[in-house]
Scaffold this active site. Structure first.
Site, PDB file in Angstrom:
ATOM      1  N   ASN A 129       0.868  -1.138  -0.161  1.00  0.00           N
ATOM      2  CA  ASN A 129       0.065   0.079  -0.098  1.00  0.00           C
ATOM      3  C   ASN A 129       0.903   1.220   0.081  1.00  0.00           C
ATOM      4  O   ASN A 129       1.482   1.404   1.310  1.00  0.00           O
ATOM      5  CB  ASN A 129      -1.060  -0.308   1.182  1.00  0.00           C
ATOM      6  CG  ASN A 129      -1.744   1.036   1.407  1.00  0.00           C
ATOM      7  OD1 ASN A 129      -1.802   2.068   0.355  1.00  0.00           O
ATOM      8  ND2 ASN A 129      -2.440   1.514   2.467  1.00  0.00           N
ATOM      9  N   LYS A 172       0.202   4.289  -0.428  1.00  0.00           N
ATOM     10  CA  LYS A 172      -0.660   5.474   0.211  1.00  0.00           C
ATOM     11  C   LYS A 172      -0.395   6.453  -0.672  1.00  0.00           C
ATOM     12  O   LYS A 172      -0.278   6.456  -1.866  1.00  0.00           O
ATOM     13  CB  LYS A 172      -0.116   5.614   1.908  1.00  0.00           C
ATOM     14  CG  LYS A 172      -0.162   4.459   2.700  1.00  0.00           C
ATOM     15  CD  LYS A 172       0.223   4.575   4.096  1.00  0.00           C
ATOM     16  CE  LYS A 172      -0.054   3.157   4.766  1.00  0.00           C
ATOM     17  NZ  LYS A 172       0.067   3.300   6.045  1.00  0.00           N
ATOM     18  N   HIS A 211      -9.541   1.217   5.046  1.00  0.00           N
ATOM     19  CA  HIS A 211      -8.087   1.233   5.467  1.00  0.00           C
ATOM     20  C   HIS A 211      -8.483   2.429   6.885  1.00  0.00           C
ATOM     21  O   HIS A 211      -9.096   3.366   6.886  1.00  0.00           O
ATOM     22  CB  HIS A 211      -7.161   1.937   4.887  1.00  0.00           C
ATOM     23  CG  HIS A 211      -5.641   1.814   5.226  1.00  0.00           C
ATOM     24  ND1 HIS A 211      -5.353   2.851   6.008  1.00  0.00           N
ATOM     25  CD2 HIS A 211      -4.690   0.747   5.015  1.00  0.00           C
ATOM     26  CE1 HIS A 211      -3.965   2.583   6.520  1.00  0.00           C
ATOM     27  NE2 HIS A 211      -3.818   1.449   5.789  1.00  0.00           N
ATOM     28  N   GLU A 261      -6.750   4.747   7.778  1.00  0.00           N
ATOM     29  CA  GLU A 261      -6.685   5.953   7.713  1.00  0.00           C
ATOM     30  C   GLU A 261      -7.818   6.570   6.848  1.00  0.00           C
ATOM     31  O   GLU A 261      -7.958   8.083   7.157  1.00  0.00           O
ATOM     32  CB  GLU A 261      -5.147   6.193   6.735  1.00  0.00           C
ATOM     33  CG  GLU A 261      -4.149   5.957   7.159  1.00  0.00           C
ATOM     34  CD  GLU A 261      -2.779   5.313   6.631  1.00  0.00           C
ATOM     35  OE1 GLU A 261      -2.863   5.314   5.517  1.00  0.00           O
ATOM     36  OE2 GLU A 261      -1.819   5.083   7.466  1.00  0.00           O
ATOM     37  N   GLU A 270      -5.271  -4.902  10.742  1.00  0.00           N
ATOM     38  CA  GLU A 270      -4.112  -3.769  10.672  1.00  0.00           C
ATOM     39  C   GLU A 270      -4.409  -3.002  12.130  1.00  0.00           C
ATOM     40  O   GLU A 270      -5.283  -2.223  12.343  1.00  0.00           O
ATOM     41  CB  GLU A 270      -4.166  -2.697   9.757  1.00  0.00           C
ATOM     42  CG  GLU A 270      -3.836  -3.416   8.296  1.00  0.00           C
ATOM     43  CD  GLU A 270      -3.196  -2.163   7.391  1.00  0.00           C
ATOM     44  OE1 GLU A 270      -2.095  -2.648   6.847  1.00  0.00           O
ATOM     45  OE2 GLU A 270      -3.534  -1.181   7.202  1.00  0.00           O
ATOM     46  N   GLY A 325       2.741   2.510  10.882  1.00  0.00           N
ATOM     47  CA  GLY A 325       3.560   3.532  10.429  1.00  0.00           C
ATOM     48  C   GLY A 325       4.328   4.124  11.864  1.00  0.00           C
ATOM     49  O   GLY A 325       5.160   4.949  11.985  1.00  0.00           O
ATOM     50  N   SER A 354       3.731  -2.231  10.339  1.00  0.00           N
ATOM     51  CA  SER A 354       5.066  -2.205  10.421  1.00  0.00           C
ATOM     52  C   SER A 354       5.772  -3.435  10.127  1.00  0.00           C
ATOM     53  O   SER A 354       6.614  -3.787  10.835  1.00  0.00           O
ATOM     54  CB  SER A 354       5.303  -1.748  11.895  1.00  0.00           C
ATOM     55  OG  SER A 354       4.894  -0.314  12.019  1.00  0.00           O
TER      56      SER A 354
HETATM   57  P1  13P Z   1       3.147   0.336   7.655  1.00  0.00           P
HETATM   58  O1  13P Z   1       3.651  -0.781   7.200  1.00  0.00           O
HETATM   59  O2  13P Z   1       4.097   1.613   7.064  1.00  0.00           O
HETATM   60  O3  13P Z   1       3.204   0.325   9.170  1.00  0.00           O
HETATM   61  O4  13P Z   1       1.653   0.528   7.283  1.00  0.00           O
HETATM   62  C1  13P Z   1       0.862  -0.477   7.334  1.00  0.00           C
HETATM   63  C2  13P Z   1      -0.482  -0.183   6.455  1.00  0.00           C
HETATM   64  O5  13P Z   1      -1.120   0.750   6.754  1.00  0.00           O
HETATM   65  C3  13P Z   1      -0.560  -0.960   5.067  1.00  0.00           C
HETATM   66  O6  13P Z   1      -1.969  -0.405   4.867  1.00  0.00           O
END
Ligand code: 13P
Length: 257
Positions: free
Chosen positions: A13, A15, A98, A100, A170, A176, A216
């Site tokens: 992803n 983003k 997601h 976010e 997640e 992150g 992560s």
């Molecule tokens: P990270 O791997 O940067 O923690 O992000 C995970 C994520 O949100 C994947 O959709």
């Protein structure tokens, strides 16, 4: 179904990262690194880089996904893109719900459900994200939160539609942040998701379902996470932007079957 009968899947992803030139260069670097992968590989760039990614990944073992879609086929929804439009340009997967999107765009599980119906109708494979916030984690309501999110998203689906559904666990506090759920914590929650799906669709659909962990994940911790019975792959953010890291996760996932 035994885990070894299921193909692992690693999803990147990106983003809101990578313009077209960066997309071209990243896909070019990844191609040789993942060409022998024994798992599904999906890359989800931002909308404006999708066509570049599709053309640069053509003929490789990488599929291209999107990070979101709207629930309607078309209409007066300024700024939105439908699942059918994504399908038309060659997108295979779409990430839905997601954290976010839930956090910054007030997306609710009921909206995720509508998007899921639309994505499946358009012929996409949907990657539905669930996960608890730090507060919910500290209040020990993870099991409840994750199973409600799963139930609401999957409500009313026909059993055969489950073939095109993937669920990603997640934990919001692990995204992150460099904090990862321990492999045992992650496996336990993925097991809860599988049980929830079993209650709705029965054992063979739940055993066939691929459940991913995201938060992560990196080349160092992927081994522990991906070797767990209920974890069939990963949804990778930061590490998917680095070809060496992303490809080592992919190559490990392929070996671990
Ligand atoms: P990270 O791997 O940067 O923690 O992000 C995970 C994520 O949100 C994947 O959709």
């Amino acid at each position: 179904m035994n885990k070894s009968n299921k193909r692992a899947i690693i999803v990147g992803n990106w983003k809101m990262n990578n313009n077209r030139a960066q997309t071209e260069s990243l896909i070019k670097s990844l191609r040789p690194l993942v060409k022998n992968a024994n798992c599904d590989v999906v890359i989800c760039p931002p909308f404006t880089s999708i066509e570049t990614a599709i053309s640069k990944a053509a003929g490789s073992n990488m599929q291209i996904g999107a990070q979101n879609c709207h629930f309607a086929r078309s209409g007066a929804y300024t700024g939105e893109i439908s699942a059918y439009m994504l399908k038309e340009i060659g997108v295979s997967h779409v990430i839905l719900g997601h954290s976010e999107r839930r956090q910054y765009f007030a997306e609710k599980s009921s909206t995720v459900h509508l998007k899921l119906l639309s994505a499946l109708d358009a012929g996409l494979t949907a990657i539905v994200c669930v996960g608890e916030t730090l507060k919910q984690h500290e209040n020990k309501t993870t099991t409840e939160i994750v199973s409600i999110q799963t139930k609401v998203a999957l409500k009313g689906l026909r059993i055969e539609q489950m073939k095109n559904v993937i669920i990603a666990y997640e934990p919001v506090w692990a995204i992150g942040t460099g904090k990862t759920a321990t492999s045992n914590q992650a496996a336990q929650v993925c097991g809860t998701i599988r049980k929830t799906v079993e209650q709705i669709f029965g054992s063979s659909a739940s055993q066939a379902l691929r459940i991913l962990y995201g938060g992560s994940m990196n080349p160092t911790n992927c081994e522990c996470l991906l070797s767990k019975d209920d974890i069939d792959g990963g949804l990778i953010g930061g590490a998917s932007l680095r070809p060496a890291d992303f490809s080592s996760i992919i190559n490990f996932a392929g070996k671990n079957r």
